[in-house]
Design a protein around this motif. Structure first.
Motif, PDB file in Angstrom:
ATOM      1  N   THR A 347     -41.596  -2.756  56.290  1.00  0.00           N
ATOM      2  CA  THR A 347     -41.986  -1.756  57.275  1.00  0.00           C
ATOM      3  C   THR A 347     -40.472  -0.746  58.100  1.00  0.00           C
ATOM      4  O   THR A 347     -41.449  -0.307  58.916  1.00  0.00           O
ATOM      5  CB  THR A 347     -42.917  -2.381  57.857  1.00  0.00           C
ATOM      6  N   ALA A 348     -39.737  -0.652  56.974  1.00  0.00           N
ATOM      7  CA  ALA A 348     -38.274  -0.214  57.756  1.00  0.00           C
ATOM      8  C   ALA A 348     -39.078   1.527  57.053  1.00  0.00           C
ATOM      9  O   ALA A 348     -39.750   1.527  56.357  1.00  0.00           O
ATOM     10  CB  ALA A 348     -37.141  -0.355  56.608  1.00  0.00           C
ATOM     11  N   PHE A 349     -38.258   2.649  58.018  1.00  0.00           N
ATOM     12  CA  PHE A 349     -37.887   3.659  57.157  1.00  0.00           C
ATOM     13  C   PHE A 349     -37.058   3.812  56.041  1.00  0.00           C
ATOM     14  O   PHE A 349     -36.416   4.229  56.892  1.00  0.00           O
ATOM     15  CB  PHE A 349     -38.619   4.640  58.751  1.00  0.00           C
ATOM     16  N   TRP A 350     -37.647   4.775  55.313  1.00  0.00           N
ATOM     17  CA  TRP A 350     -36.713   5.265  54.098  1.00  0.00           C
ATOM     18  C   TRP A 350     -37.325   6.534  54.053  1.00  0.00           C
ATOM     19  O   TRP A 350     -38.090   7.350  54.476  1.00  0.00           O
ATOM     20  CB  TRP A 350     -36.464   5.072  52.818  1.00  0.00           C
ATOM     21  N   SER A 351     -35.780   7.577  53.769  1.00  0.00           N
ATOM     22  CA  SER A 351     -35.956   8.884  53.325  1.00  0.00           C
ATOM     23  C   SER A 351     -36.517   8.826  51.610  1.00  0.00           C
ATOM     24  O   SER A 351     -36.976  10.169  51.123  1.00  0.00           O
ATOM     25  CB  SER A 351     -34.818   9.591  53.570  1.00  0.00           C
ATOM     26  N   GLU A 352     -36.076   8.042  51.015  1.00  0.00           N
ATOM     27  CA  GLU A 352     -36.928   7.943  49.780  1.00  0.00           C
ATOM     28  C   GLU A 352     -37.755   7.167  49.751  1.00  0.00           C
ATOM     29  O   GLU A 352     -37.660   5.580  50.201  1.00  0.00           O
ATOM     30  CB  GLU A 352     -35.643   7.238  48.914  1.00  0.00           C
ATOM     31  N   PRO A 353     -38.819   7.193  48.397  1.00  0.00           N
ATOM     32  CA  PRO A 353     -39.911   5.714  48.464  1.00  0.00           C
ATOM     33  C   PRO A 353     -39.546   5.155  47.621  1.00  0.00           C
ATOM     34  O   PRO A 353     -38.227   4.374  47.223  1.00  0.00           O
ATOM     35  CB  PRO A 353     -40.875   6.618  47.785  1.00  0.00           C
ATOM     36  N   LEU A 354     -39.731   3.129  47.865  1.00  0.00           N
ATOM     37  CA  LEU A 354     -39.665   2.394  47.318  1.00  0.00           C
ATOM     38  C   LEU A 354     -40.484   2.624  46.045  1.00  0.00           C
ATOM     39  O   LEU A 354     -40.598   3.284  45.220  1.00  0.00           O
ATOM     40  CB  LEU A 354     -40.540   0.864  47.693  1.00  0.00           C
ATOM     41  N   LEU A 355     -39.512   1.692  44.812  1.00  0.00           N
ATOM     42  CA  LEU A 355     -40.252   1.463  43.253  1.00  0.00           C
ATOM     43  C   LEU A 355     -41.893   0.592  42.969  1.00  0.00           C
ATOM     44  O   LEU A 355     -42.220   0.873  42.658  1.00  0.00           O
ATOM     45  CB  LEU A 355     -39.293   0.849  42.544  1.00  0.00           C
ATOM     46  N   THR A 356     -41.625  -0.494  44.302  1.00  0.00           N
ATOM     47  CA  THR A 356     -43.192  -1.133  44.505  1.00  0.00           C
ATOM     48  C   THR A 356     -44.158  -0.602  45.390  1.00  0.00           C
ATOM     49  O   THR A 356     -43.864   0.603  46.468  1.00  0.00           O
ATOM     50  CB  THR A 356     -42.490  -2.251  44.950  1.00  0.00           C
TER      51      THR A 356
END
Ligand SMILES: [Zn+2]
Length: 588
Positions: A347-356
């Motif tokens: 539920t954190a906010f990243w600029s790039e998507p997760l792999l999962t």
């Protein structure tokens, strides 16, 4: 010359008591004698200019002298107690750079049914004696709830879920509720099921889990997610008096770990009322630093608009005067922002998507902020403008970007010396460290993640991004001062494990998470002492052993600077002192 004569007389009158004292009590050096002198073991000052000393003298709660034994022994008087460290190591005590003191009040009323390294439970059978001891310790009577935390069936040797049948024979008269390690569910016994009115006729709500006994519809024990939420919300709450009575034990969690400055790092209005009451009643013997939550500010500051989200918001001009001063050991230090969630919960906010996939199976998941950028910009500008320190929870790099943007728009510069603390700074992009330098941001890292969730982060984010979690070495290279924290009670209040995770960065499974971000033990210690003190503007009174600073001290059985890295985990606290007074002593 009447005026001259008067001055002479006044001067003489002013001098008289000093002369009398000097001759009258026969101890004219009494003013400079130490109460206590420590020697006979390694003394780690955490002062870069003189890292070690042979002896330390303490007087009236402050450090009087630090240096060679010969120098320091000059402060010895007739009443001075000389303490032989016997080879144990003396350091400045630790500061909790980010954690939740309110959780300590809760946890001391619960049994720890966690598995190592957090607790003692390795099998279902182990749970029973832990609960029995808890019942005896708290004097829990028949019919009263027994609550435990940290239940994690995945690491128990039985290889199965515990059920009500494991608990019932031992606790037929008490409802038992063991909170799952995820905090998203719990294991209940039969008495607890009866209390909450859940039985074979209860349907499983959408998004919920109720495990059933094999071949029947009777609940087996574990209840998760939406099925658990109403149970937890309806648990009997301790009274104010009961909570106040837990303050001593709660502070012992910190003192027993060598920590003398605790943090309540997300304070609700009702929590602040309780903390103030405890402080006013003289129940605090450690310093507690409170960070009121931004969305609770309206409730705390009368003039503030009732609806922070989008409504007109204005802090009174003098709001800053409420911050930065201890009253009965309680200090408001700054306002706490929360911009995103947790990386392990995705539920954190990243600029790039997760792999999962995301928590609900979403593709290309990169999380989301809790508030839109305009809201954060506006609130941050207001708090910056009023001269109040900002502490912001940001785990993902996109959340960090939001604070960087908000600070730029508010005209914040490093030269302002605001010490804006980005709590966690968990998944930064390398170039964001330059923004931190430019804006005077300071990271409070959470290197425990390498141990507890290093493997999960590598799966979700890939090795490169996971390896850069809590990038302490890179931050230090940029000249940033940083602290390290446990986010208690997310991970245990365990400074030795914090040091070890900063130095070794080993996951549970043993692999190193980001070998280039490992720091030496001196740096890891600074993040728990002088640099943590600096983040809350207390570097002139805490964090190093230097004359004039508070005698906030810890004695460890071994020196973390000289033991093998993995042995840091086994170092024990012998004694903790707050302003010269013993607040914890290991039982012999
Ligand atoms: Zn936190």
């Amino acid at each position: 010359m009447p005026i001259d004569r008067r001055n002479v007389l006044l001067g003489a009158a002013a001098l008289t008591p000093i002369v009398l004292l000097g001759t009258g009590c026969g101890e004219k050096e009494g003013d400079v004698n130490a109460d206590k002198i420590f020697k006979g073991g390694p003394i780690v000052t955490m002062n870069d200019a003189a890292r070690s000393a042979e002896a330390v003298a303490v007087r009236s709660g402050r450090i009087l002298a630090v240096g060679s034994e010969a120098e320091v022994m000059q402060t010895k008087g007739a009443g001075t107690e000389v303490v032989d460290l016997g080879g144990h190591t003396l350091l400045p005590s630790f500061l909790d750079a980010h954690g939740h003191f309110m959780n300590a009040l809760q946890i001391v009323q619960w049994a720890n049914v966690s598995s190592p390294p957090v607790g003692p439970v390795t099998s279902i059978a182990d749970i029973i004696p832990v609960l029995k001891e808890h019942v005896a310790r708290l004097g829990i009577k028949p019919g009263e709830w027994i609550i435990g935390y940290g239940y994690d069936p995945t690491v128990l040797s039985d290889g199965r879920e515990a059920t009500r049948d494991d608990l019932d024979p031992h606790f037929p008269d008490n409802p038992v509720l063991l909170i799952h390690v995820s905090n998203h569910g719990a294991l209940l016994n039969s008495k607890a099921f009866a209390e909450v009115g859940m039985d074979e006729t209860t349907e499983t709500p959408p998004g919920g889990v109720i495990l059933r006994k094999e071949g029947s519809n009777e609940p087996a024990g574990l209840v998760m997610e939406t099925a658990f939420l109403p149970i937890f919300a309806n648990m009997p709450q301790p009274s104010e008096e009961e909570l106040l009575d837990t303050f001593d034990e709660a502070q012992q969690i910190y003192a027993g770990a060598g920590v003398t400055t605790a943090q309540e790092g997300a304070t609700h209005a009702k929590d602040l009322r309780l903390l103030r009451k405890a402080a006013d009643e003289g129940r605090l013997y450690l310093d507690v630093v409170s960070l009121p939550l931004i969305f609770e500010i309206p409730a705390m500051v009368k003039e503030y608009a009732p609806d922070f989200r989008g409504g007109p918001t204005e802090l009174p001009d003098e709001a800053a005067s409420a911050f930065g001063t201890y009253r009965n050991r309680l200090k408001l230090q700054g306002v706490k922002f929360i911009v995103d969630g947790s990386p392990q919960g995705k539920t954190a906010f990243w600029s790039e998507p997760l792999l999962t996939p995301g928590p609900a199976g979403e593709e290309n998941w990169r999380g989301a902020p809790l508030f839109p950028p305009e809201t954060v910009d506006k609130a941050a500008k207001e708090v910056f403008d009023k001269g109040i320190q900002v502490f912001s929870h940001c785990n993902g790099d996109a959340a960090i970007d939001m604070l960087i943007d908000a600070a730029r728009k508010a005209g914040v510069e490093a030269g302002d010396d605001r010490r804006t603390v980005i709590v966690h700074s968990q998944f930064m992009r390398p170039e964001q460290l330059d923004d931190y330098v430019e804006l005077g941001f300071s990271p409070s890292f959470f290197t425990m993640h390498a141990f507890f969730w290093g493997t999960v982060h590598t799966e979700n984010l890939g090795k490169e991004r996971a390896d850069y979690l809590s990038p302490m070495a890179s931050a230090v290279k940029k000249g940033l001062r940083c602290s390290n924290h446990s986010d208690f009670s997310v991970t245990p209040m365990d400074p030795m494990r914090m040091i070890w995770t900063a130095v070794a960065r080993k996951a549970r499974e043993g692999q190193v998470i980001g070998k280039d971000e490992r720091v030496d033990v001196w740096q890891a210690l600074k993040a728990l002492t002088i640099d943590a003190a600096w983040q809350i503007f207390e570097e002139d009174r805490k964090g190093t052993l230097e004359p004039g600073k508070l005698a906030d001290l810890v004695i460890l059985d071994k020196n973390p600077l000289t033991v093998d890295t993995d042995d840091i985990l086994d170092i024990a606290v012998i004694e903790t002192m707050k302003e010269g007074e013993t607040v914890y002593e290991r039982s012999a």
